[in-house]
Each structure stands twice: as structure tokens, then as C-alpha cells.
Design a protein around this motif. Structure first.
Motif, mmCIF file in Angstrom:
data_model
loop_
_atom_site.group_PDB
_atom_site.id
_atom_site.type_symbol
_atom_site.label_atom_id
_atom_site.label_comp_id
_atom_site.label_asym_id
_atom_site.label_seq_id
_atom_site.Cartn_x
_atom_site.Cartn_y
_atom_site.Cartn_z
ATOM 1 N N UNK A 15 24.973 -49.580 22.468
ATOM 2 C CA UNK A 15 24.059 -50.153 21.468
ATOM 3 C C UNK A 15 24.829 -51.186 20.656
ATOM 4 N N UNK A 16 24.402 -52.451 20.723
ATOM 5 C CA UNK A 16 25.088 -53.512 19.989
ATOM 6 C C UNK A 16 24.103 -54.594 19.580
ATOM 7 N N UNK A 17 24.377 -55.236 18.442
ATOM 8 C CA UNK A 17 23.536 -56.341 17.999
ATOM 9 C C UNK A 17 24.104 -57.682 18.454
ATOM 10 N N UNK A 18 25.250 -57.648 19.104
ATOM 11 C CA UNK A 18 25.917 -58.866 19.561
ATOM 12 C C UNK A 18 25.365 -59.253 20.935
ATOM 13 N N UNK A 19 24.656 -60.384 21.004
ATOM 14 C CA UNK A 19 24.011 -60.792 22.264
ATOM 15 C C UNK A 19 25.064 -61.019 23.345
ATOM 16 N N UNK A 20 26.174 -61.663 22.980
ATOM 17 C CA UNK A 20 27.214 -61.955 23.968
ATOM 18 C C UNK A 20 27.851 -60.669 24.495
ATOM 19 N N UNK A 21 28.002 -59.685 23.606
ATOM 20 C CA UNK A 21 28.538 -58.382 24.026
ATOM 21 C C UNK A 21 27.589 -57.719 25.023
ATOM 22 N N UNK A 22 26.278 -57.887 24.808
ATOM 23 C CA UNK A 22 25.304 -57.299 25.748
ATOM 24 C C UNK A 22 25.426 -57.960 27.118
ATOM 25 N N UNK A 23 25.605 -59.279 27.125
ATOM 26 C CA UNK A 23 25.773 -59.996 28.398
ATOM 27 C C UNK A 23 27.053 -59.561 29.107
ATOM 28 N N UNK A 24 28.148 -59.470 28.348
ATOM 29 C CA UNK A 24 29.437 -59.095 28.950
ATOM 30 C C UNK A 24 29.389 -57.670 29.491
ATOM 31 N N UNK A 25 28.700 -56.792 28.758
ATOM 32 C CA UNK A 25 28.603 -55.399 29.202
ATOM 33 C C UNK A 25 27.879 -55.316 30.542
ATOM 34 N N UNK A 26 26.779 -56.066 30.665
ATOM 35 C CA UNK A 26 26.041 -56.050 31.933
ATOM 36 C C UNK A 26 26.895 -56.629 33.050
#
Length: 458
Positions: free
Chosen positions: A133-144
Motif C-alpha cells: 500500500x503506497x501513495x507514491x505512483x512511481x513506487x506502484x509502477x516499480x513494484x509491479x
């Protein structure tokens, strides 16, 4: 850690900065806080950024939970006991030990350690769902990209899914207002006309919502709402368009409705949203001066706004708190100049007005613990505030105080907010059924034809 139906939520640092008590939101599921998150909170809590307080609140909440737990219990997970129906647990993951077990990222940078921890849990806890769970859009992309199967934004504070559904504060009826009405009961009371009509055609409707039409001169405001009827106060578009506040008259019907709410003594909170140049600050300031100096309704005008990096940069500026705040409140001083540009001596007028109206420039950081009586409070640039910051300010307002909150959701500067999670959005939704508040979205840019073209085409 229970059965496969329960999910495991791994929280990023920005979740706890955005909502310090977010750990209590995952009632029946398990929460994991990576050690890296605690280290980042530790760095932030001593900084001069405006999120330092939120970091300290989050740390205190975690400390209260874990104070009696053994190291083994902390890594395995302890129950979350805040509410009766909370059956989940919370654990701390020592992600610095996982460097050799997961070959996702080799370096030890914070975000990468969190991702390594999520991948480690994903492998170890399968088939259970592990969700970052993160509010950082770039972190969401990197995680995927790194192979994390489930990545989500934190939504518990989100009241609507899209700002386009946010109430505008007025309804525009097609054609002529009266041509659509079958049955009406009108009455006069203290020189005002009230119309009682069927509620259905106006759904969704809220108290103090304005009603205008396209063709005739009709303009009104919803005064009462019953199960099947609503009562609208007739305001007359012509009368609204000729109202004056500090020699300012509305340039369009939206400004007319805003001025009506700003000058109404029965409305304690006015929320103004709209594009840059739609007249939010000008109307608020004009009505503040009119009611403070001409009508003597308020003792002072308090102007405040969020200064994103105030802790770091306000100290370097010379002078008192008021003088330090002036760079951020240039919008207000520009507005005062615009209101007095035709005076013989603009500078002399401004000084006289600031003294006579007792205009005070305050930082939000210094509003806590105060009780503000008999004041007109202008809270500018609200889109950069969280819901808790807005609550801090509105709960300061005592007897005889009117507060005007203005902002533009297209101009959010905060790293932790989106238009949907902004405190301004939250406030519009929460106050829409409160009889002491009015909300208005100002359509149209009246600053200049250049500003209008830029707003529409850039």
C-alpha cells in the motif's frame, strides 16, 4: 498469522505520513511495517517539514502497540486491539536481513528494501495475498515491474472516486425554471419569497445549494429539505448581480452566488473552488472588508494559508511572523492593491485599511490551541491541506466567526495529496448537508482574456 482469506498489507512510509493512524484501518487483515519505514519516520520526525508532526504521531501509535511485546512477537505479529471487531495483527519486518534471500534489487536504498521485503513475504506467505500500500505512483509502477502481484493506493480517507463527482454547490436547470414546475406553494416572510416544490426533480440536492436556470431571471437557494419537498428562497438574479461589496460587483452569475453566500450572516463557512482567476480571493477579501469596516460585524480579518516548507524557510526571512508570512500571502496583498488601485495614494489606503480592519497574517502552524472569536477568517490555497489540518483550523472558530476556504484542485503542490484526497475535497463532501455552510464552484476565468485562454488551452 491466520488463514488464507486474510490479506497481508505492507505499508509504505507515505501512508503513515498521510494518515498517522492508518494501522487501525485494516481491521480483519494483517499489517506489516518494514523496518525501513521506521527508519524513514525517524529521519522525518526531527526535520522541519510540515509532516514531522504526523511522523511523531505514527511513531507514538506504534510504540503504544508494541511496548509490552517481545522481539519474537513483534516479528510474528500482535493483535490490533483498537476496536471490538478488529481481528487482524501488526508486525515489523526486519527487511535489512533479506538482502541475500531475494534478488530483486541489490542496493540498500529505502524503497528497494521495502520492495525486497514485499517480494520475500509474497514467496514465503503464498497463497495469501500480500499487498503493498503506497501513495507514491512511481513506487506502484516499480513494484509491479519488480514482480509484486498486488499494489494499491490507500483509500480509507477518500469520500469520492473522482473529483468530477464533487458537488458544485449549484444546479443549473435547463430552459426556463418555471416551465418545468407543475406544483408550487409560494409564501412571503419578512420581505422574502419562498417556494415549496417537489424534491424529486432537484435530486441530488443539499441545504444552501443554489438553483439557477438558463433562460429566465430565476435564482434561488435551497432553505429546507423534507422527505419529498424542498423550499427554495427566491433571490432574483438581477438583485444578485447588482450587489456590491467594497465597490466590487459580480462579473458573472457564479460570482453573484458566491457573493450572496459571503455576505449572508447566517452562513458560517463558505467554500470557494474554481480555476485560477475565477475571483475566489478577490470576492472573499472584498466581502471581508465590507463586513468588517462598513458593517462592523467582525473585529478582525485573519488571513492564513499552508506554507509547504515554512519550517525550513520562514526562519531565514527577516522580521516578525507577519512579515515572514508576506511572501506566501502576496496573493492577498495583490488583491488589496487591486481593490484600491484607483485611490489617490494606494499605499496609504492599504496601510489605513490593514489597521482599520485589523488584518492579521498568520501561519497555519501557529493556529493550534487558539480560539478565534468575532473574526473573518480567510483560508487560502486549501487544496494543499490534509483533512486533519483543515479540522485543526475549523475547530478553532468560536462565536461570531466566519471562515472562507478557497482553493483550486488543479494546483496541488503537496507530495502527499491528490485532488481526491485533498482536505478541500473532504471538506466539500463533509459539509454539504450542514445548514451553516455553502459551497460554490466558480466557473469562468475573469482575470483577463489571456488567463482565460491559458486555463482552457494549456
Amino acid at each position: 498469522m491466520g488463514d488464507t482469506d486474510r490479506k497481508i498489507f505492507v505499508l509504505d512510509t507515505n501512508i503513515l505520513l498521510h494518515e498517522p493512524l492508518a494501522i487501525y484501518s485494516f481491521k480483519e487483515h494483517d499489517v506489516v511495517i518494514p523496518m525501513t519505514v521506521l527508519e524513514e519516520l525517524d529521519r522525518i520526525k526531527d526535520s522541519k517539514r510540515d509532516v514531522a508532526r504526523d511522523a511523531r504521531v505514527a511513531i507514538r501509535a506504534l510504540e503504544a502497540m508494541f511496548k509490552d511485546a517481545t522481539p519474537d512477537e513483534i516479528s510474528e505479529g500482535i493483535p490490533i486491539h483498537k476496536e471490538q471487531d478488529a481481528t487482524g495483527s501488526i508486525a515489523i519486518l526486519a527487511d535489512f536481513e533479506l538482502q541475500e534471500t531475494v534478488k530483486a534489487f541489490a542496493d540498500k536504498a529505502g524503497d528497494n528494501r521495502i520492495l525486497n521485503g514485499v517480494l520475500y513475504l509474497q514467496n514465503k506467505r503464498a497463497p495469501r495475498e500480500v499487498i503493498l500500500v503506497t501513495k507514491d505512483i512511481n513506487m506502484r509502477l516499480r513494484a509491479k515491474g519488480a514482480g509484486v502481484r498486488f499494489v494499491e493506493d490507500y483509500r480509507s480517507d477518500q469520500l469520492i472516486d473522482d473529483v468530477q463527482y464533487l458537488t458544485k454547490g449549484f444546479q443549473q436547470v435547463e430552459g426556463d425554471f418555471w416551465s418545468n414546475i407543475d406544483e408550487v406553494e409560494s409564501r412571503n416572510l419578512a420581505g422574502r419569497t419562498y417556494h415549496t416544490l417537489a424534491r424529486d426533480p432537484f435530486e441530488p440536492t443539499y441545504i444552501n445549494q443554489y438553483v439557477i436556470d438558463e433562460e429566465s431571471d430565476f435564482a434561488g437557494r435551497v432553505e429546507e429539505i423534507d422527505s419529498d419537498k424542498i423550499t427554495i428562497k427566491d433571490l432574483s438574479r438581477e438583485r444578485m448581480m447588482h450587489r456590491r461589496a467594497w465597490d466590487i460587483t459580480p462579473k458573472n452569475i457564479y460570482q453573484g452566488m458566491a457573493l450572496d453566500a459571503l455576505l449572508d450572516p447566517d452562513i458560517d463557512l463558505v467554500i470557494l473552488t474554481g480555476a485560477a482567476g475565477s475571483g475566489k480571493t478577490l470576492l472573499a477579501m472584498a466581502s471581508a472588508l465590507e463586513q468588517t469596516i462598513e458593517k462592523g460585524m467582525f473585529d478582525k480579518i485573519i488571513v492564513t494559508r499552508n506554507t509547504p516548507d515554512i519550517g525550513e524557510s520562514i526562519g531565514f526571512l527577516p522580521g516578525s511572523e507577519e512579515e515572514k508570512m508576506l511572501p506566501w500571502l502576496a496573493a492577498i496583498t495583490d488583491t488589496l492593491e487591486a481593490l484600491h488601485k484607483n485611490d489617490h495614494c494606494t499605499e496609504g489606503s492599504l496601510k489605513y485599511i490593514c489597521d482599520k480592519a485589523n488584518i492579521q497574517f498568520k501561519s497555519i502552524n501557529f493556529m493550534r490551541g487558539r480560539s478565534i472569536q468575532n473574526a473573518f477568517v480567510l483560508l487560502d490555497e486549501c487544496q494543499n491541506l490534509t483533512a486533519s489540518q483543515i479540522k485543526t483550523i475549523i475547530t478553532r472558530c468560536g462565536e461570531g466567526t466566519k471562515i472562507v476556504c478557497s482553493g483550486n484542485l488543479a494546483q496541488i503542490d503537496s507530495h502527499y495529496l491528490t485532488p481526491v484526497t485533498s482536505g478541500l475535497t473532504y471538506m466539500v463532501e463533509r459539509f454539504k448537508n450542514f445548514e451553516g455552510s455553502a459551497n460554490l464552484h466558480l466557473n469562468g476565468v475573469v482575470r483577463s482574456r489571456l488567463a482565460e485562454f491559458a486555463e482552457e488551452n494549456l
